[in-house]
Design a protein around this motif. Structure first.
Motif: not given
Length: 396
Positions: A29-30, A143-149, A153-156, A161-167
């Motif tokens: 992200m930085a 969630g944390l490791p999946a979000g990191t992966v 690989h696909l950008g932060w 977007w994944t968090v929005a879908a889970l919510s």
């Protein structure tokens, strides 16, 4: 245990993934946003800042709302904030969405906690809170490791977007399982405010803030510490974070079983372990095998205290729990804000990434002081009428 308790845990998992996943994405992200790693780390503090002010404000604003309605509104705003965050090209817009998303996440936590307490008997509070807070632990493991992966690989932005879908999935679950209508006993703001005047309640908040800060000072920069000091390859960071999550799951499970009967003992053991592990991390940060083992223990001891930190508040604020629970959410986020902020100051001052573990140890010692103070007050009041008329959990 009612299905609704597990649904609330699922919702916390969805939102908690957002709260935690930045620890493994700060470097990416930085680079993308054109800021330093410590400045990117402030996005963690921004989230905590939103939770800090959101819990009490939204608890008061929605005090007379049907709980299901409040939970659904909070989730809807959270989803929109993450969509905007995923689309923005600028650091400060992202910073603002982190504050907004956290603001409603805090409201969700406070209302979810009071909803859970209303659905289960008093002697099962610790177990219920361990299930709800366990959603955050599962977010740490999965969630944390999946979000990191996903971020690597696909950008932060894909992680957002994944968090929005889970919510959105969690929102459907809340709509289906949480009872509608207002509580049988409508909360009264005046009574809630009178409850907040209890000194022992504020001592409990101090323990919450300091112990959380002790954990987050180290955890907030764990990914950077692993790559920059320990020498772990970036591709292995999600696996190490998953080790932390497994430790956290074990810790919160044990804490959920012991906190109803022995809250102060649970806190003493958990915070002592957290302090010792932080010291060990500071001293051995360059040795990969040792660090991985210590990361597991950091999660275990850090999360073992969570059910006790939550259930103490409901006992001390018996009869008027809504605002007291919201203030405890704020106390958690004082620690979440202060920990990474102090860690960022140390890193920016040239002290290196191991310095964050020294800060965690110092905050842990301060938290132990509040636990000792609470124990002293409990012993001093053991023979009073107030102590005899209160449930066992009031040893907090």
């Amino acid at each position: 245990m009612p299905l609704a308790i597990y649904i609330l845990g699922l919702a916390i998992f969805a939102q908690g993934t957002s709260e935690l996943m930045l620890a493994g994405l700060l470097t990416e992200m930085a680079t993308d946003l054109g800021v330093s790693v410590p400045q990117a780390g402030l996005l963690i503090s921004a989230f905590a800042l939103g939770m800090l002010v959101g819990a009490p404000i939204l608890a008061v604003a929605t005090l007379r709302w049907p709980r299901r309605n409040a939970l659904l509104v909070f989730l809807a705003v959270f989803i929109v904030a993450h969509i905007v965050g995923a689309l923005t090209p600028g650091y400060w817009v992202l910073f603002a969405t982190r504050v907004v998303g956290a603001f409603v996440y805090a409201g969700f936590w406070a209302v979810a906690a009071t909803t859970a307490v209303a659905l289960i008997p008093a002697d099962a509070r610790g177990k219920a809170m361990s299930i709800i807070a366990g959603g955050l632990t599962v977010a740490t493991i999965a969630g944390l490791p999946a979000g990191t992966v996903i971020g690597q690989h696909l950008g932060w932005r894909a992680a957002f977007w994944t968090v929005a879908a889970l919510s959105a999935v969690a929102m459907a679950g809340v709509a289906a399982t949480i009872p509608g209508g207002r509580p049988e006993k409508t909360p009264e703001l005046r009574r809630e405010l009178r409850t907040m005047a209890r000194p022992r309640l504020w001592l409990a908040y101090g323990t919450t803030a300091l112990s959380t800060g002790a954990l987050l000072a180290t955890f907030g920069y764990l990914g950077a510490l692993l790559t920059e000091t320990t020498g772990v390859a970036a591709s292995w960071v999600p696996a190490v974070l998953a080790v932390y999550g497994v430790g956290a799951l074990i810790g919160i499970t044990i804490g959920g079983r012991t906190s109803d009967a022995h809250p102060l003992r649970t806190l003493f053991v958990g915070v002592t372990g957290l302090t010792v592990i932080s010291l060990a991390l500071a001293l051995t940060a360059g040795t990969a095998i040792t660090v991985v083992a210590l990361v597991f223990l950091l999660g275990a001891f850090g999360f073992a205290t969570n059910p006790a930190l939550n259930t103490r508040v409901f006992t001390l604020a018996e009869g008027a729990p809504t605002l007291a629970a919201a203030a405890n959410v704020s106390a958690f986020n004082v620690g979440i804000t202060a920990g990474p902020w102090l860690g960022g100051l140390a890193i920016s001052g040239g002290l290196g990434y191991p310095s964050v573990a020294w800060i965690g140890a110092a905050l842990g010692l301060a938290a132990l002081g509040t636990v000792a103070w609470a124990s002293s007050l409990q012993r001093r009041g053991a023979g009073t009428k107030q102590a005899h008329s209160a449930p066992a959990l009031t040893d907090a």
